[in-house]
Scaffold this motif. Structure first.
Motif, PDB file in Angstrom:
ATOM      1  N   ILE A  57       0.486  -0.905  -0.251  1.00  0.00           N
ATOM      2  CA  ILE A  57      -0.067   0.348   0.026  1.00  0.00           C
ATOM      3  C   ILE A  57       1.105   0.671   0.244  1.00  0.00           C
ATOM      4  CG2 ILE A  57      -1.600   1.324   1.145  1.00  0.00           C
ATOM      5  CD1 ILE A  57      -3.004  -1.412   2.485  1.00  0.00           C
ATOM      6  N   ALA A  58       1.793   1.081   1.375  1.00  0.00           N
ATOM      7  CA  ALA A  58       3.006   2.415   0.961  1.00  0.00           C
ATOM      8  C   ALA A  58       3.631   2.868  -0.141  1.00  0.00           C
ATOM      9  CB  ALA A  58       4.119   2.388   2.145  1.00  0.00           C
ATOM     10  N   GLY A  59       4.356   1.301  -1.199  1.00  0.00           N
ATOM     11  CA  GLY A  59       4.734   1.476  -2.256  1.00  0.00           C
ATOM     12  C   GLY A  59       3.841   2.638  -3.673  1.00  0.00           C
ATOM     13  N   ALA A  61       1.066   3.831  -3.185  1.00  0.00           N
ATOM     14  CA  ALA A  61       0.739   5.399  -2.747  1.00  0.00           C
ATOM     15  C   ALA A  61       2.027   6.331  -2.883  1.00  0.00           C
ATOM     16  CB  ALA A  61       0.640   5.336  -0.779  1.00  0.00           C
ATOM     17  N   LEU A  62       3.112   5.824  -2.859  1.00  0.00           N
ATOM     18  CA  LEU A  62       4.344   7.058  -3.329  1.00  0.00           C
ATOM     19  C   LEU A  62       4.853   6.622  -4.465  1.00  0.00           C
ATOM     20  CD1 LEU A  62       6.973   5.243  -0.470  1.00  0.00           C
ATOM     21  CD2 LEU A  62       6.114   7.201  -0.227  1.00  0.00           C
ATOM     22  N   THR A  63       4.149   5.716  -5.355  1.00  0.00           N
ATOM     23  CA  THR A  63       4.370   5.940  -6.738  1.00  0.00           C
ATOM     24  C   THR A  63       3.045   5.933  -7.522  1.00  0.00           C
ATOM     25  OG1 THR A  63       3.981   3.526  -6.665  1.00  0.00           O
ATOM     26  CG2 THR A  63       6.024   4.241  -6.588  1.00  0.00           C
ATOM     27  N   ALA A  65      -0.625   6.315  -7.143  1.00  0.00           N
ATOM     28  CA  ALA A  65      -1.207   5.955  -7.014  1.00  0.00           C
ATOM     29  C   ALA A  65      -2.122   6.636  -6.603  1.00  0.00           C
ATOM     30  CB  ALA A  65      -1.431   4.684  -6.104  1.00  0.00           C
ATOM     31  N   THR A  66      -4.017   6.689  -7.136  1.00  0.00           N
ATOM     32  CA  THR A  66      -4.848   7.269  -6.413  1.00  0.00           C
ATOM     33  C   THR A  66      -5.247   6.588  -5.470  1.00  0.00           C
ATOM     34  OG1 THR A  66      -6.809   5.757  -7.907  1.00  0.00           O
ATOM     35  CG2 THR A  66      -5.523   8.479  -8.978  1.00  0.00           C
TER      36      THR A  66
END
Lengths: 570, 572
Positions: A57-59, A61-63, A65-66
């Motif tokens: 999830i964190a990955g 978000a960091l890339t 994603a909405t």
């Protein structure tokens, strides 16, 4: 006997068994054992799943994603967390269930094993001493099966599971992590020889030191009288100083192991970081996968670390398991295969009996023959170790003679069912064991169905009734409870009451060595005289006044009946 | 953390603090590792230059190396702390015990002091070497993580703190409800263990009465009942594992989700999100540590009270301020002595007066509980009489230094303590400088020389743990030899023949008779036959002297003594 000596003896008699040897025992409660391991693994797997999802999830978000893109994963994560918590609860439940179930297997098994050996010894410990050791060992084993074993299985399965999943995603990453698994798992073995030696040395020295401390407390009076209190303390101090050196090297070594665990774990994380960065720059993996990879590396090795840290306790566990196995494998002293009917004549005859205790080369009895006529009394005398008590043990069939036969009437006692023999022969021993139950229960031991009146009659004949009713709760007084400390004379008389109620026609009377005060002694004499009436009696006598009451006297010496002494007229 | 327990560590406190410091640094390295990983990933995600990416990885590697060194130091230090605190506490307690003297030991149930000094010290040692460093470093680590995260984003830190505080609160509320039921199970488990042990120890007796099968069924039944009754209760109690797990993992998971949303919404930095992923978990570590060590902490709290009780115990007998010189004569006199034990309400001795002239042998006889052995304890000054005086050669024994008094008097008692070591070592406790010839001489008088010579190693034979390898009579005779070696002018025998067989009894009797006339002797005896030859027999009953005289004279009087004599010797 020291722990070290026990260890040595263990190794001599038992094949490579140890902890693994115990597993068949635990599988007697198969379902709980399997459930415990499965529950542990499910909990671990769910835990890894939660970690990976969190990292993913964190990955995401960091890339960039909405929110909508990773909301389903967020729900999944919370579901995993709830499932992990529940799985841990389930694991605790089945582990406790297993532990309680194992009481029946282990503790009752120990009872059976010691019963076969009693009153002999196992591993050089008398059954009474072994009882405490074995009970502690059993608790250790229950903990092992309920908690530790699952951890070990998880330490093997979880990392392999993680790595195989990783292989599908990115084999190079899995390959990079692989060497760390055996490296971590093998740490306890690097210095195992050294650890074992140091551990034994330290624990032996510590045990000796504790023994000295106990002596200093128990010997307070003697030390004070001889003015040696301070000197003894100094002796303790110098011993402690000597131990300090050993302890330091032990601490240094186990510190090294800790350091190795820490460093290898960090190296694994570092390797993952470097490899995943390189893989990303080569375009083999996506950016958002890097946090997942790092989290996975730590999660895969976590269970192994956990186990490595408990590995130092394995030696202790193994020693306990070996003791328990020795008890479980204890062969019975005698075979209960007799089927003859109860004889009608209660004379006792030892016919050329020879005996050596199992595991001892030295024969206690070499060639012993004597006879006690129906209703007669024979005194056995001799120095301590001459074999008087051994004769009693053989008549009770705790063991069978190596050669020769013991007869009751015309029947070889080994052809009688043991239950029958128990009805025929009883003993009033020197040190009476009273169970931690009411006096009534203790007297009823041989005949649980006896009525209160019968029991009271027995107590009266044993001169015990008067002091029993003077106790706060009379016959319902619990022996050994706080404040109710019975004197040795009173315990003897309860044992006589027990024998009265049991009412066996043949009696072995092991005369107490210690002197009682006058009142007690007279009561005991009266009781003893009463119970001897109309019975065939084997007297193990110490005092001349007692010896003089026998119809015949035999002296045991060097394993034979040395002489037949003329009884004094009485 | 408990100040009272820590205060007990005395000079070891410094060492404990070193252990704590090392563990705090170790935890900080741990936290730093997480921080560096977060910074590294942050650099990767933000597409920073390779230099900066490599720099964070190098920082992580450096932290790892430090961690290794500190982990080694931590373990070594814990071992050293354990050793030092054990050494210190043991010496403290045993020194105090020496000052309190045998009276204190005698007035306590056997095993109690052992539990305090051996087990209590063991527990505190674990508290000092493992518990304190673990918990304190855990607390510091927890605060450090909260601060680091808080510096980046106060809201994340606040939410973490909420989860952190909620866990013990909810757990305690739950446990308080469940505890009464749980302690019932605990009691039932303990009582099952006691039942098992009792029956294991009595197995021979069970065999004799053909009761082993019955007991086995009962054992199996009790194990079943225990399981059936305990499981439902334990199961519900174990729900706490689910609750605490939900709060810990749930807390971390919630924060990861919330911060991912917030990052997507642009309200926090990428670093904050990465710190959440790699550090948030660390906040809960101290709680986990505490949970693991909870039993150890409870045990330490329980151990501290009896240890302090022993340390604060008042001395039973004081040393004389200006000790009197050693008296010239060894005539003993009790003058109107009244004494009650500290725990007892009734006096054991009331107005007891008698005297033992120098070089004479006096016997004390009477039913048990008459106060005979108490007289010997008072003469050795294990206790102080409440009224009256005890004199040796005219000097009140409380005016003598304890050392001088105990150089005058020695005792052979019924429960002989032999110490770990050889027979020679044990004899030399009485006089370390004694020569081999001296040992032989006293062994001869005690009728034990022949026995010792018959042993494979003679005087160098190991007596085994607490003399277990010797019979009661042999130990008794060694104790007599030991007492003789001390060469004190006053010799006391406290029921020295009560645990020995007839052969040993005879030998001991001969030794006592051989000493008659050479020493001032008081002999306490159960068996009257052993004291017929005494110069004077003092008959006691219920704390007082009821008659005294020679064997013949007392028989003629026809009092308690003649009744006691008549009651003896009835054959079995």
């Amino acid at each position: 006997m020291t722990g070290l000596a026990i260890d040595r003896e263990m190794r001599a008699i038992s094949p490579p068994t140890g902890l693994l040897g115990l597993i068949p025992l635990a599988t007697r409660s198969k379902a709980p054992l399997v459930l415990t391991i499965v529950a542990g693994m499910v909990a671990q797997a769910l835990m890894v799943a939660s970690l990976v999802t969190g990292g993913w999830i964190a990955g995401q978000a960091l890339t960039g994603a909405t929110v909508d893109a990773f909301t389903p994963a967020a729900v999944l994560l919370l579901g995993f967390v709830a499932a992990t918590a529940t799985a841990r609860w389930w694991q605790a439940h089945v582990a406790h269930d297993l532990a309680f179930g194992l009481i029946e297997v282990l503790q009752v098994g120990i009872y059976d094993g010691l019963e076969r050996a009693a009153p002999g010894s196992i591993l050089g410990l008398r059954t009474g001493e072994m009882a405490g050791v074995a009970n502690a060992d059993a608790q250790l084993m229950e903990f092992f099966y309920a908690h530790t074993l699952g951890d070990y299985v998880a330490a093997a399965v979880v990392p392999l599971g993680v790595l195989s999943v990783l292989t599908f995603v990115e084999p190079i990453l899995a390959l990079a992590l692989l060497p760390f698994l055996p490296l971590l798992a093998s740490i306890p073995f690097w210095l195992a020889r050294c650890a074992g030696k140091q551990g034994h040395a330290v624990s032996a020295a510590m045990g000796a030191l504790t023994g000295d401390v106990v002596e200093a407390i128990q010997g307070q009076r003697d030390l004070a009288i001889f003015g040696q209190g301070q000197a003894y303390l100094q002796r303790l101090s110098s011993r402690t100083a000597a131990l300090g050196e050993q302890q330091r090297s032990y601490g240094g070594r186990s510190g090294l192991e800790q350091a190795a665990i820490d460093v290898i774990l960090s190296l694994a994380v570092l390797t993952t970081a470097v490899v995943s960065t390189l893989l990303y720059t080569n375009g083999r993996i996506a950016l958002e996968f890097i946090p997942v990879a790092v989290v996975l590396a730590a999660a895969a090795l976590g269970p192994v670390v956990e186990v490595t840290q408990t590995a130092r306790k394995l030696g202790e566990l193994r020693a306990g398991a070996e003791r328990i196995l020795a008890i479980f494998h204890q062969p019975p002293n005698v075979l209960d295969a007799g089927s003859f009917d109860t004889p009608t004549n209660f004379s006792v005859r030892f016919d050329r009996v020879a005996f050596a205790y199992p595991g001892e080369r030295h024969a206690v009895l070499k060639d012993v023959s004597f006879c006690i006529g129906h209703g007669q009394a024979v005194a056995l005398i001799g120095i301590s170790g001459a074999g008087k008590s051994t004769c009693a043990n053989l008549l009770l069939r705790f063991w069978d003679p190596v050669a020769g036969v013991i007869f009751i009437g015309d029947t070889d006692i080994s052809s009688l069912p043991i239950t029958t023999l128990c009805k025929l022969v009883t003993i009033i021993p020197q040190d009476v064991h009273l169970f931690n139950e009411s006096i009534a229960d203790n007297i009823r031991l041989g005949r649980p169905d006896a009525t209160a009146a019968e029991m009271e009659t027995a107590a009266r004949m044993a001169q015990a009734h008067d002091f029993i009713i003077d106790l706060p709760k009379g016959y319902d007084t619990i022996c050994g409870e706080r404040g109710v400390l019975l004197s040795s004379g009173q315990r003897q008389r309860i044992a006589i009451a027990r024998a009265f109620l049991h009412d066996a026609p043949i009696l072995i009377l092991d005369e107490p060595v210690s002197n009682l005060d006058t009142g007690n002694e007279r009561a005991l004499h009266t009781a003893m005289a009463a119970i001897r009436h109309n019975r065939t009696v084997l007297l193990i006598a110490h005092r001349q006044s007692t010896i003089d009451t026998a119809d015949e006297i035999f002296e045991l010496k060097d394993g034979t009946v040395d002489s037949r002494l003329p009884p004094k007229a009485h | 953390m408990n100040a009272e327990i820590f205060a007990l560590a005395g000079p070891v406190r410094g060492r404990i603090m070193i252990s704590v410091m090392i563990d705090v640094m170790l935890t900080m390295c741990h936290v730093a590792g997480g921080v560096f990983i977060a910074f590294w990933l942050n650099a990767v995600f933000n597409g920073e230059r390779a230099n900066s990416v490599i720099m964070w990885l190098l920082a992580f590697a450096a932290a790892a190396v430090f961690r290794g060194v500190l982990a080694w130091a931590s373990e070594s230090s814990a071992q050293a702390t354990a050793q030092a605190s054990k050494y210190y506490l043991r010496e403290l307690l045993l020194t105090k015990l020496n000052r309190l003297g045998p009276g204190y030991v005698m007035a306590r149930p056997t095993g109690e002091l052992q539990t305090i000094i051996v087990n209590g010290v063991e527990i505190l040692e674990g508290h000092f070497s493992r518990f304190l460093p673990a918990v304190m470093s855990g607390a510091v680590g927890c605060i450090a993580v909260l601060v680091i995260i808080g510096l980046n984003d106060w809201l994340t830190a606040l939410l973490l703190l909420l989860f952190l505080v909620a866990q013990p609160l909810i757990d305690q509320a739950w446990m308080r409800r469940r505890m009464p039921k749980l302690s019932g199970i605990f009691a039932a488990t303990v009582s099952f263990g006691a039942y098992l042990l009792d029956n294991l120890q009595g197995l021979s007796t069970l065999k004799i009465f053909d009761a082993t099968g019955r007991r086995r069924s009962e054992l199996v039944r009790r194990a079943r009942v225990l399981r059936q009754e305990a499981m439902p209760k334990i199961s519900v109690t174990m729900a706490r594992i689910a609750i605490t797990g939900l709060l810990t993992f749930g807390g971390v998971a919630t924060l990861i989700v919330v911060n991912s949303w917030r990052y997507a919404a642009g309200s926090i930095s990428s670093l904050t999100l990465l710190l959440t992923v790699f550090l948030a978990r660390e906040v809960f570590r101290p709680l986990e540590r505490l949970e693991k060590e909870f039993h150890a902490f409870q045990a330490a709290k329980g151990a501290i009270k009896p240890i302090k009780g022993l340390l604060d115990a008042k001395l039973i007998v004081g040393e004389a301020m200006n000790p009197a010189p050693l008296p010239d004569s060894t005539t003993i006199s009790f003058e109107d002595v009244t004494f009650a034990y500290p725990s007892g309400d009734r006096p054991v001795l009331e107005n007891v007066s008698f005297s033992v002239p120098q070089g004479k042998m006096v016997a004390l006889v009477g039913p048990s509980g008459a106060g005979k052995s108490t007289i010997l304890s008072l003469l050795l000054r294990f206790f102080e009489p409440q009224c009256g005086a005890i004199r040796i050669g005219g000097t009140d024994i409380s005016d003598l230094s304890l050392e001088d008094l105990r150089s005058l008097v020695t005792v052979v008692s019924q429960d002989v303590q032999l110490f770990h070591g050889t027979i020679a070592d044990n004899l030399r406790i009485a006089r370390p400088s004694a020569s081999d010839a001296d040992l032989r001489e006293v062994a001869g008088i005690a009728h034990i020389a022949e026995f010792i010579d018959s042993l494979p190693n003679g005087y160098e034979t190991d007596v085994g743990e607490r003399g277990a390898r010797l019979s009661g009579g042999e130990r008794q005779r060694i104790a007599i030899a030991r007492a003789l070696l001390k060469d004190a002018p006053i010799l006391l025998f406290d029921e020295a023949t009560s645990n020995v067989d007839v052969v040993n009894e005879r030998a001991i009797q001969l030794s006592i008779e051989a000493l008659a006339g050479h020493r001032t002797m008081i002999v306490v005896a159960h068996r009257l036959a052993t004291v017929e030859k005494a110069d004077l027999i003092i008959v006691m009953d219920e704390g007082g002297v009821v008659e005294q005289g020679s064997h013949g004279a007392l028989l003629r009087v026809g009092g308690l003594y003649s009744r006691l004599v008549a009651g003896e010797g009835t054959p079995a």
